[in-house]
Design a protein around this motif. Structure first.
Motif, PDB file in Angstrom:
ATOM      1  N   ALA A 167      20.236   5.224 -27.418  1.00  0.00           N
ATOM      2  CA  ALA A 167      20.915   4.361 -28.358  1.00  0.00           C
ATOM      3  C   ALA A 167      21.937   5.142 -28.740  1.00  0.00           C
ATOM      4  CB  ALA A 167      19.519   4.042 -29.660  1.00  0.00           C
ATOM      5  N   LEU A 168      22.033   6.303 -29.649  1.00  0.00           N
ATOM      6  CA  LEU A 168      23.213   6.922 -30.281  1.00  0.00           C
ATOM      7  C   LEU A 168      24.475   7.193 -28.365  1.00  0.00           C
ATOM      8  CD1 LEU A 168      21.941   9.881 -31.730  1.00  0.00           C
ATOM      9  CD2 LEU A 168      23.492   7.671 -33.082  1.00  0.00           C
ATOM     10  N   ALA A 169      24.377   7.096 -27.662  1.00  0.00           N
ATOM     11  CA  ALA A 169      24.843   6.948 -25.846  1.00  0.00           C
ATOM     12  C   ALA A 169      25.779   5.174 -25.745  1.00  0.00           C
ATOM     13  CB  ALA A 169      24.053   7.494 -25.107  1.00  0.00           C
ATOM     14  N   GLY A 170      24.583   4.976 -26.130  1.00  0.00           N
ATOM     15  CA  GLY A 170      25.042   2.887 -27.014  1.00  0.00           C
ATOM     16  C   GLY A 170      25.992   3.038 -27.442  1.00  0.00           C
ATOM     17  N   LEU A 171      25.489   3.139 -28.225  1.00  0.00           N
ATOM     18  CA  LEU A 171      26.398   2.768 -29.285  1.00  0.00           C
ATOM     19  C   LEU A 171      27.726   3.585 -29.968  1.00  0.00           C
ATOM     20  CD1 LEU A 171      25.483   1.180 -32.581  1.00  0.00           C
ATOM     21  CD2 LEU A 171      24.855   3.184 -33.651  1.00  0.00           C
ATOM     22  N   GLY A 172      27.768   4.839 -29.056  1.00  0.00           N
ATOM     23  CA  GLY A 172      28.612   5.249 -28.914  1.00  0.00           C
ATOM     24  C   GLY A 172      30.100   4.093 -27.614  1.00  0.00           C
ATOM     25  N   GLY A 173      29.048   4.534 -26.658  1.00  0.00           N
ATOM     26  CA  GLY A 173      29.667   3.365 -25.515  1.00  0.00           C
ATOM     27  C   GLY A 173      29.867   2.128 -26.024  1.00  0.00           C
ATOM     28  N   GLY A 174      29.368   1.847 -26.648  1.00  0.00           N
ATOM     29  CA  GLY A 174      29.489   0.065 -27.059  1.00  0.00           C
ATOM     30  C   GLY A 174      31.002   0.078 -28.046  1.00  0.00           C
ATOM     31  N   LEU A 175      31.632   1.154 -29.578  1.00  0.00           N
ATOM     32  CA  LEU A 175      32.621   1.151 -30.019  1.00  0.00           C
ATOM     33  C   LEU A 175      33.456   1.665 -28.972  1.00  0.00           C
ATOM     34  CD1 LEU A 175      30.325   3.100 -32.754  1.00  0.00           C
ATOM     35  CD2 LEU A 175      31.737   0.667 -32.957  1.00  0.00           C
ATOM     36  N   LEU A 176      33.726   1.997 -28.193  1.00  0.00           N
ATOM     37  CA  LEU A 176      34.055   3.773 -27.462  1.00  0.00           C
ATOM     38  C   LEU A 176      34.788   2.254 -26.897  1.00  0.00           C
ATOM     39  CD1 LEU A 176      33.193   6.423 -26.125  1.00  0.00           C
ATOM     40  CD2 LEU A 176      35.119   6.114 -27.749  1.00  0.00           C
ATOM     41  N   SER A 177      33.590   1.415 -26.306  1.00  0.00           N
ATOM     42  CA  SER A 177      35.213   0.395 -25.280  1.00  0.00           C
ATOM     43  C   SER A 177      36.018  -0.369 -26.204  1.00  0.00           C
ATOM     44  CB  SER A 177      34.006  -0.270 -24.643  1.00  0.00           C
ATOM     45  OG  SER A 177      33.613  -1.852 -26.282  1.00  0.00           O
ATOM     46  N   LEU A 178      35.723  -0.724 -27.507  1.00  0.00           N
ATOM     47  CA  LEU A 178      36.970  -1.026 -28.356  1.00  0.00           C
ATOM     48  C   LEU A 178      38.478  -0.064 -28.849  1.00  0.00           C
ATOM     49  CD1 LEU A 178      34.646  -2.760 -30.518  1.00  0.00           C
ATOM     50  CD2 LEU A 178      36.333  -4.450 -29.431  1.00  0.00           C
ATOM     51  N   THR A 179      37.826   0.586 -28.005  1.00  0.00           N
ATOM     52  CA  THR A 179      39.227   2.049 -28.306  1.00  0.00           C
ATOM     53  C   THR A 179      40.287   2.253 -26.817  1.00  0.00           C
ATOM     54  OG1 THR A 179      37.868   3.614 -29.911  1.00  0.00           O
ATOM     55  CG2 THR A 179      40.335   4.153 -29.476  1.00  0.00           C
ATOM     56  N   ILE A 180      39.406   2.942 -25.771  1.00  0.00           N
ATOM     57  CA  ILE A 180      39.529   2.839 -24.689  1.00  0.00           C
ATOM     58  C   ILE A 180      39.395   1.747 -23.502  1.00  0.00           C
ATOM     59  CG2 ILE A 180      39.963   5.333 -25.167  1.00  0.00           C
ATOM     60  CD1 ILE A 180      37.104   6.067 -23.713  1.00  0.00           C
ATOM     61  N   SER A 181      40.263   1.759 -22.120  1.00  0.00           N
ATOM     62  CA  SER A 181      39.712   1.373 -21.397  1.00  0.00           C
ATOM     63  C   SER A 181      37.906   1.253 -20.225  1.00  0.00           C
ATOM     64  CB  SER A 181      41.179   1.140 -20.815  1.00  0.00           C
ATOM     65  OG  SER A 181      41.291   1.825 -20.147  1.00  0.00           O
ATOM     66  N   GLY A 182      37.992   0.425 -19.911  1.00  0.00           N
ATOM     67  CA  GLY A 182      36.469   0.437 -19.474  1.00  0.00           C
ATOM     68  C   GLY A 182      37.034   0.503 -17.730  1.00  0.00           C
ATOM     69  N   TYR A 183      36.137   1.788 -16.941  1.00  0.00           N
ATOM     70  CA  TYR A 183      35.879   1.070 -15.815  1.00  0.00           C
ATOM     71  C   TYR A 183      33.983   1.852 -15.477  1.00  0.00           C
ATOM     72  CZ  TYR A 183      37.843   5.186 -16.902  1.00  0.00           C
ATOM     73  OH  TYR A 183      38.586   6.400 -17.280  1.00  0.00           O
ATOM     74  N   PRO A 184      33.541   1.479 -14.489  1.00  0.00           N
ATOM     75  CA  PRO A 184      32.580   1.936 -14.186  1.00  0.00           C
ATOM     76  C   PRO A 184      32.143   3.848 -14.255  1.00  0.00           C
ATOM     77  CG  PRO A 184      33.094   0.486 -12.195  1.00  0.00           C
ATOM     78  CD  PRO A 184      34.363   0.727 -13.156  1.00  0.00           C
ATOM     79  N   THR A 185      33.410   4.218 -13.796  1.00  0.00           N
ATOM     80  CA  THR A 185      33.309   6.632 -13.830  1.00  0.00           C
ATOM     81  C   THR A 185      33.496   6.142 -15.319  1.00  0.00           C
ATOM     82  OG1 THR A 185      34.995   6.354 -12.976  1.00  0.00           O
ATOM     83  CG2 THR A 185      32.324   7.279 -11.403  1.00  0.00           C
ATOM     84  N   VAL A 186      33.888   5.090 -16.708  1.00  0.00           N
ATOM     85  CA  VAL A 186      34.334   5.394 -17.209  1.00  0.00           C
ATOM     86  C   VAL A 186      33.286   6.915 -18.258  1.00  0.00           C
ATOM     87  CG1 VAL A 186      32.862   4.399 -19.341  1.00  0.00           C
ATOM     88  CG2 VAL A 186      35.286   5.109 -19.313  1.00  0.00           C
ATOM     89  N   GLY A 187      32.153   6.965 -18.370  1.00  0.00           N
ATOM     90  CA  GLY A 187      31.253   8.195 -18.495  1.00  0.00           C
ATOM     91  C   GLY A 187      32.035   9.474 -17.918  1.00  0.00           C
ATOM     92  N   MET A 188      31.786   9.558 -16.760  1.00  0.00           N
ATOM     93  CA  MET A 188      31.389  10.689 -16.325  1.00  0.00           C
ATOM     94  C   MET A 188      33.082  11.510 -16.066  1.00  0.00           C
ATOM     95  SD  MET A 188      30.655  11.063 -11.881  1.00  0.00           S
ATOM     96  CE  MET A 188      29.796  12.823 -11.829  1.00  0.00           C
ATOM     97  N   THR A 189      33.582  10.296 -16.962  1.00  0.00           N
ATOM     98  CA  THR A 189      35.054  11.070 -17.394  1.00  0.00           C
ATOM     99  C   THR A 189      34.987  12.020 -18.662  1.00  0.00           C
ATOM    100  OG1 THR A 189      36.712   9.030 -16.100  1.00  0.00           O
ATOM    101  CG2 THR A 189      37.863  10.459 -17.333  1.00  0.00           C
ATOM    102  N   ILE A 190      34.364  10.953 -19.502  1.00  0.00           N
ATOM    103  CA  ILE A 190      35.091  11.286 -20.918  1.00  0.00           C
ATOM    104  C   ILE A 190      33.279  12.002 -21.369  1.00  0.00           C
ATOM    105  CG2 ILE A 190      36.174   9.590 -21.905  1.00  0.00           C
ATOM    106  CD1 ILE A 190      33.525   8.447 -22.974  1.00  0.00           C
TER     107      ILE A 190
END
Lengths: 354, 323
Positions: B205-228
């Protein structure tokens, strides 16, 4: 004219050869020495950079073409490499010399990388070490991707074709595949011999019990550094060969997914620690991966998803199933049998005589 | 400058949450969760898909992203992790198993992306949600958006919520006891399985929460998780991997230093250095590991306290729970 072999088979052979070199080097570090190497891509990309940056520059300066920073500019680069290739095409000994020179250089740099990796490797354990080495790999990838003067950065560079003397048609692919298979087998046999040497036994002892190995006077720090250096050198040779084979270098293709996690999956399938198992593990995966790529369009008719994602799912599932049901791999490592008593006596007698 | 600081806060908040997720899972199950990359990626895509298809503001879908990734966590626990924990697998095996899960989840994100692209003609391979954020007004010709405040608020709420849960509720104490010493907790009648499930759910849930909030800050693409993921691991390790609060702090620190550090360097040396922003969290992580393996949270504050004070504070806690 050589008889023609289906390009698919040649493709499998090439993927098998390169995969074998990388996986065997990984197995030496992970399976035999017990170091959690999650940064295999580091040595591989080092080797590829050597192949991309050094031989081309060397030949360019020999024939009086620009060899400095401007060599890596992609507009000039392909013209330079084209001229170099024309020379290499008629000069077999030069081609072979350049090939071996580059491989030796790559091996030296790879072992240097391994030596650097030994700094964290003697201080950290398991997962921590894995993450650190993974981080190292990403750093080198970022540098290769962004520093244009080394190897073209985002645009990449062309690598001189040291196999041009074989020809340009189908015979080239056959020749290259055979040469690469040759290299793969040499590396395999080398590591096989290494594992059975006193050095290999010391590594296994270290893996099984560090304290016990220390008690018997083995220098753990040194052994770890040596294992990492040998592994790094072999992986760098693999990377350099791959760069020569593809004829170009682009940092973006050397990801931790392709050059660290894939070989891990190969190794786990074959059986961690069992060198012979690597042959099977790499072969199975190379066949599957090559077939998926080759029959992309036909596959899309059966499964509604893109074959690339299908491949990810397949490898992911393979890892999970292996971990759950057969953690020792298809061919588990067997204990190395010692020689029977009378054989040992015979050898002792022989040594005494000498 | 204001703009920059706000963005840095928004980014660091997201990283802090994801780092806390990694630490929580590691503490409870000794598993370095590589699948965090794809869980965060799913957070990005849930928010993107919800916003693009249903409208409203992206914030509506952040809780949904958290819930979804939390369920993914439970799925990974029951699918892989549970069996391996029972078999007593080594940390490396546990790590590899989550890598396999990550590959499958990554493929699923890509399939979902293809689906969104083909079915709804969305530009799902690369999206920027930053401009869809609520605007709070202008200050010094800077458009102040809501995300830095919301992101920081979520971090604070997470700290307060986790603190209350872990220190004040009975189940929270059971969680701490299991993490501290599993066999002993089992003897006292605590079911460790519940604790594992919960930590996987909360971590996801923390991962999803963090990802959801990060999507409003950085651009999203399928491998965004692997990058960050490297930054997330860095935050988690700088925080010491032994305390959720430590890694919230570590993640915040790493995110802030990455964002502000690289901008500062680019002002000093020129824009070319921006490409190396990844090296800051990596360096922070490697240096922490090599110089201070316990992380920042490992600095023992009690060591600097007077002895009677320490005993007193302990006895207080003993009285309270009547152990």
């Amino acid at each position: 004219m050589v008889f023609e072999i289906h390009p698919l088979i040649l493709n499998i052979l090439v993927n098998f050869a390169i995969g074998l070199i990388i996986t065997v080097s990984l197995n030496l570090e992970v399976g035999i020495a017990g170091i959690s190497q999650f940064g295999r891509v580091l040595a591989v990309i080092t080797g590829a950079i050597v192949a991309a940056a050094i031989p081309g520059r060397l030949l360019a300066s020999l024939i009086g073409l620009p060899a400095g920073v401007e060599y890596a500019d992609h507009i000039i680069n392909f013209k330079i490499v084209d001229q170099i290739n024309r020379i290499l095409a008629v000069n077999v000994s030069l081609s072979v010399g350049i090939l071996f020179f580059t491989l030796i250089l790559a091996a030296l740099l790879g072992s240097f990388i391994g030596y650097i990796c030994s700094y964290p490797a003697i201080r950290l354990k398991e997962a921590y070490l894995g993450i650190t080495l993974l981080a190292f790999g990403d750093v080198v990838n970022t540098i290769a991707w962004n520093v244009d003067p080394i190897a073209g950065g985002t645009q990449g560079v062309n690598v001189p074709d040291v196999f041009r003397w074989i020809g340009v048609g189908p015979e080239r692919y056959l020749g290259v595949a055979l040469i690469l298979i040759g290299f793969g087998l040499v590396v395999f046999i080398f590591v096989e011999r290494l594992i059975r040497s006193p050095f290999g036994r010391a590594l296994k002892a270290m893996r099984d019990s560090e304290v016990a190995a220390k008690v018997y006077g083995k220098d753990i720090v040194r052994l770890r550094a040596q294992a990492l250096m040998v592994g790094g050198a072999l992986a760098a040779i693999g990377g350099a060969l791959w760069a020569f084979y593809t004829g170009s270098f682009k940092a973006v293709t050397y990801t931790r997914l392709t050059w660290t996690f894939w070989p891990w999956a190969y190794m786990m399938l074959g059986g961690i620690g069992n060198n012979l198992g690597m042959l099977v593990g790499v072969f199975v995966f190379s066949v599957i991966r090559t077939l998926i790529y080759a029959y992309k369009t036909e596959l899309t008719a059966f499964i509604p998803i893109s074959p690339q994602w299908f491949e990810y799912i397949l490898v992911g599932l393979a890892i999970i199933i292996l971990v759950l049901f057969r953690p020792q791999g298809l061919f588990p490592e067997k204990p190395a049998l010692t020689l029977p008593r009378d054989e040992v006596e015979k050898i002792r007698q022989r040594i005494k005589k000498e | 400058m204001l703009d920059l600081i706000l963005k840095a806060f928004a980014y660091s908040g997201g990283i802090a949450l994801t780092a806390a997720g990694i630490t929580l899972i590691y503490m409870a199950t000794r598993t370095f969760n590589f699948a965090h990359a794809s869980m965060v990626g799913w957070g990005f895509y849930i928010v993107f898909a919800g916003y693009s298809l249903l409208g409203g503001t992206p914030y509506y879908y952040v809780p949904l992203a958290a819930l979804f990734s939390g369920l993914l966590g439970i799925l990974i626990y029951f699918g892989v992790n549970r069996y391996l924990l029972k078999a007593g697998a080594s940390p490396i095996t546990l790590m590899m198993s989550t890598l396999g899960a990550d590959l499958i989840l990554l493929a699923c994100i890509n399939i979902f992306t293809d689906y969104l692209t083909e079915e709804y003609k969305l530009n799902a391979r690369y999206f920027v949600l930053e401009l869809r954020d609520i605007s709070l007004g202008m200050a010094d010709s800077v458009n102040i958006r809501a995300i830095p405040f919301i992101s920081s608020a979520v971090v604070v709420l997470t700290i307060v919520g986790l603190h209350l849960f872990l220190k004040k509720t009975k189940f929270g104490i059971a969680v701490r006891a299991t993490i501290e010493n599993t066999p002993l907790a089992t003897v006292l009648g605590i079911n460790p399985e519940k604790v594992y499930v919960l930590s996987w759910f909360l971590g996801g849930a923390l991962a999803g929460l963090g990802g959801g909030l990060l999507s409003l800050t950085i651009s999203g693409y399928p491998t965004v998780g692997m990058t960050i993921i490297v930054t997330m691991f860095a935050g988690s390790i700088v925080g010491g991997l032994s305390s959720v609060f430590g890694s919230l702090f570590g993640g915040f620190l790493v995110g802030l230093s990455e964002y502000l550090g690289i901008t500062g360097l680019s002002l000093a040396f020129g824009g070319w250095i921006l490409a190396y922003r990844l090296i800051i969290p990596l360096a922070a992580m490697v240096l922490t590991l090599l110089l201070y393996p316990q992380g920042l949270a490992g600095i023992k504050i009690e060591k600097f306290m007077l002895k009677p004070l320490r005993i007193k504070s302990q006895s207080k806690e003993v009285k309270k729970y009547g152990v």
